[in-house]
Scaffold this active site. Structure first.
Site, mmCIF file in Angstrom:
data_model
loop_
_atom_site.group_PDB
_atom_site.id
_atom_site.type_symbol
_atom_site.label_atom_id
_atom_site.label_comp_id
_atom_site.label_asym_id
_atom_site.label_seq_id
_atom_site.Cartn_x
_atom_site.Cartn_y
_atom_site.Cartn_z
ATOM 1 N N GLN A 114 0.835 -1.197 0.000
ATOM 2 C CA GLN A 114 0.000 0.000 0.000
ATOM 3 C C GLN A 114 0.877 1.257 0.000
ATOM 4 O O GLN A 114 1.860 1.333 0.731
ATOM 5 C CB GLN A 114 -0.906 0.004 1.227
ATOM 6 C CG GLN A 114 -1.935 -1.102 1.234
ATOM 7 C CD GLN A 114 -3.058 -0.856 0.248
ATOM 8 O OE1 GLN A 114 -3.282 0.261 -0.213
ATOM 9 N NE2 GLN A 114 -3.779 -1.918 -0.081
ATOM 10 N N TYR B 9 -6.304 -13.254 -2.674
ATOM 11 C CA TYR B 9 -5.474 -12.176 -3.232
ATOM 12 C C TYR B 9 -4.581 -11.650 -2.104
ATOM 13 O O TYR B 9 -4.450 -10.443 -1.894
ATOM 14 C CB TYR B 9 -6.327 -11.047 -3.810
ATOM 15 C CG TYR B 9 -7.454 -11.483 -4.712
ATOM 16 C CD1 TYR B 9 -7.243 -11.692 -6.078
ATOM 17 C CD2 TYR B 9 -8.735 -11.680 -4.208
ATOM 18 C CE1 TYR B 9 -8.281 -12.087 -6.908
ATOM 19 C CE2 TYR B 9 -9.784 -12.071 -5.035
ATOM 20 C CZ TYR B 9 -9.555 -12.271 -6.380
ATOM 21 O OH TYR B 9 -10.590 -12.653 -7.204
ATOM 22 N N GLU C 240 -2.465 -16.371 -3.456
ATOM 23 C CA GLU C 240 -1.910 -15.274 -4.249
ATOM 24 C C GLU C 240 -1.289 -15.855 -5.516
ATOM 25 O O GLU C 240 -0.628 -16.893 -5.462
ATOM 26 C CB GLU C 240 -0.851 -14.528 -3.423
ATOM 27 C CG GLU C 240 0.022 -13.557 -4.180
ATOM 28 C CD GLU C 240 -0.757 -12.444 -4.862
ATOM 29 O OE1 GLU C 240 -0.507 -12.211 -6.059
ATOM 30 O OE2 GLU C 240 -1.600 -11.818 -4.191
ATOM 31 N N ASP D 224 -9.076 -9.273 -1.036
ATOM 32 C CA ASP D 224 -8.564 -7.945 -1.414
ATOM 33 C C ASP D 224 -8.176 -7.998 -2.884
ATOM 34 O O ASP D 224 -6.991 -8.015 -3.235
ATOM 35 C CB ASP D 224 -7.364 -7.597 -0.532
ATOM 36 C CG ASP D 224 -6.819 -6.201 -0.795
ATOM 37 O OD1 ASP D 224 -7.468 -5.440 -1.546
ATOM 38 O OD2 ASP D 224 -5.742 -5.864 -0.267
ATOM 39 N N CYS E 87 -10.554 -1.290 -3.756
ATOM 40 C CA CYS E 87 -9.935 -0.016 -4.125
ATOM 41 C C CYS E 87 -10.661 0.647 -5.292
ATOM 42 O O CYS E 87 -10.179 1.657 -5.811
ATOM 43 C CB CYS E 87 -8.454 -0.207 -4.463
ATOM 44 S SG CYS E 87 -8.132 -1.334 -5.835
#
Length: 418
Positions: free
Chosen positions: A235, A267, A291, A347, A374
């Site tokens: 981030q 994720y 992932e 995410d 996001c």
């Protein structure tokens, strides 16, 4: 040139006006203003795109842009991109972002809900300004022009704009940014300020990173450290990782959480949110982080090594869920109950989870989902898909992790309807 009355905000950092019945999306404006705008894209039947050239009647929410090189005083093609809300008062920016998320949830998710966009706790982001929204970005990519000049791209173009400052960057990066230097032949120049160790200027020679062992860095969130590749995902706001970790911890309904269930972090990157779950519920938690990037998964395994019940899997999430659903169908009742008792944290990238992942999750029927998003449009679409399959939006929080841009981060809890 058009003279336009700006009506409202739209997704993507632009604003809505109308001209002779046609929608015009206008950059660098504020609702309530009258502007002179130049049309830059007429390639759509339903709408045009335009850039503000002159503000004829300014909104009281307009301020001097926090980045001089992005100001409306410059020709649009010479305005630095990446701070498209920098001309708007910070509190109004957050109201506009809330409007976008609220509207998306109503239109695409079928949910009417009030939304408030919260600032990052100042204790989590020392040095960042909550007065003008500067000093928060810990990663900056500067592009390289043919003559070696570096800078951000202008909005919606690959034109490099030379700049004398980087006001959104943390002060440490502003101090080392080689803005006046030239890098002929390079692809980009990355500026990186990890929370542990020294800042770095990295000259990227090609579009793909070399396959040789990559440099790693460490990031700290509270008392915990995470190792990741220097060019790996993290981030960008100094306080974002801690903000999202705390939000995920708080949004998981403890009465629904079973530490022995088949809990997942989808994720999962390098294990940030899986660690947040473990830190709240203890070292007996079983959780699998999934992932697609093998390097990130490798780091996740190391970052979560203290938990016996933690597992890191390299896989595309959709394919992993396909296999999980197939195995669950042939498993015994105890294993099926472990899946139904699970909490799923996800995410996804900006495009969202999407129909295939939503359908598989709904088929597996975990008790609760905590969705970190996001992109408000992708979140609203997926909320709508989940609602069609028996999940309701139970709680929602939104955070201003990208001040002076149109971007917003939200964390939602969805609960299976019994």
């Amino acid at each position: 040139m058009l003279e336009l009355e700006i009506e409202r905000v739209a997704h993507g950092g632009v604003f809505v006006a109308h001209h002779e019945g046609r929608v015009v999306f206008v950059a660098d404006a504020v609702p309530g203003e009258r502007v002179a705008a130049r049309v830059v894209d007429q390639g759509h039947d339903r709408f045009w795109r335009a850039d503000t050239v002159e503000v004829l009647q300014a909104s009281p929410d307009r301020r001097e842009h926090v980045w001089a090189e992005a100001s409306v005083d410059r020709a649009p093609e010479h305005r630095a991109g990446g701070a498209e809300f920098g001309h708007i008062r910070l509190d109004r920016q957050r109201e506009l972002k809330a409007d976008v998320l609220r509207d998306a949830l109503a239109r695409m998710g079928g949910v009417e809900r009030e939304v408030e966009v919260h600032a990052v706790d100042s204790e989590l982001a020392p040095g960042a300004s909550d007065t003008d929204g500067t000093g928060w970005r810990t990663r900056v990519r500067l592009h390289v022009a043919a003559d070696g000049t570096i800078g951000p791209y202008a909005t919606r173009s690959h034109t490099v704009v030379p700049v004398a400052s980087l006001p959104l960057a943390v002060p440490e990066l502003g101090a080392i940014a080689p803005l006046g230097d030239r890098f002929p032949g390079a692809h980009a120049v990355d500026l990186i300020a990890p929370s542990v160790g020294d800042v770095a200027v990295v000259v990227v020679e090609g579009e793909r990173m070399p396959q040789a062992p990559r440099p790693t860095i460490e990031e700290r969130v509270g008392d915990r450290r995470f190792r990741l590749d220097r060019d790996g995902f993290w981030q960008v706001h100094r306080g974002a990782a801690a903000t999202l970790s705390r939000a995920v911890q708080e949004l998981i309904d403890g009465e629904l959480f079973d530490p022995r269930a088949a809990n997942h972090d989808l994720y999962g990157g390098v294990g940030l949110l899986a660690a947040a779950v473990g830190d709240r519920f203890g070292d007996a938690v079983r959780i699998t982080t999934v992932e697609s990037d093998p390097r990130a998964t490798e780091h996740a395994g190391a970052n979560l090594a203290e938990w016996v019940g933690a597992r890191a899997v390299t896989a595309r999430v959709d394919r992993y869920l396909d296999e999980l659903a197939a195995s669950a169908a042939s498993a015994g009742a105890a294993e099926q109950e472990r899946i139904r008792s699970a909490t799923i944290v996800l995410d996804p990238p900006r495009s969202g989870a999407g129909r295939a992942v939503v359908e598989r999750l709904a088929e597996l029927r975990p008790r609760q989902l905590v969705y970190v998003a996001c992109d408000p449009i992708a979140l609203a679409r997926d909320v709508g898909l989940f609602r069609e399959r028996g999940y309701e939006l139970d709680e929602l929080r939104a955070f201003d992790l990208f001040p002076n841009t149109h971007h917003i981060e939200a964390v939602a809890r969805l609960r299976a309807i019994v």
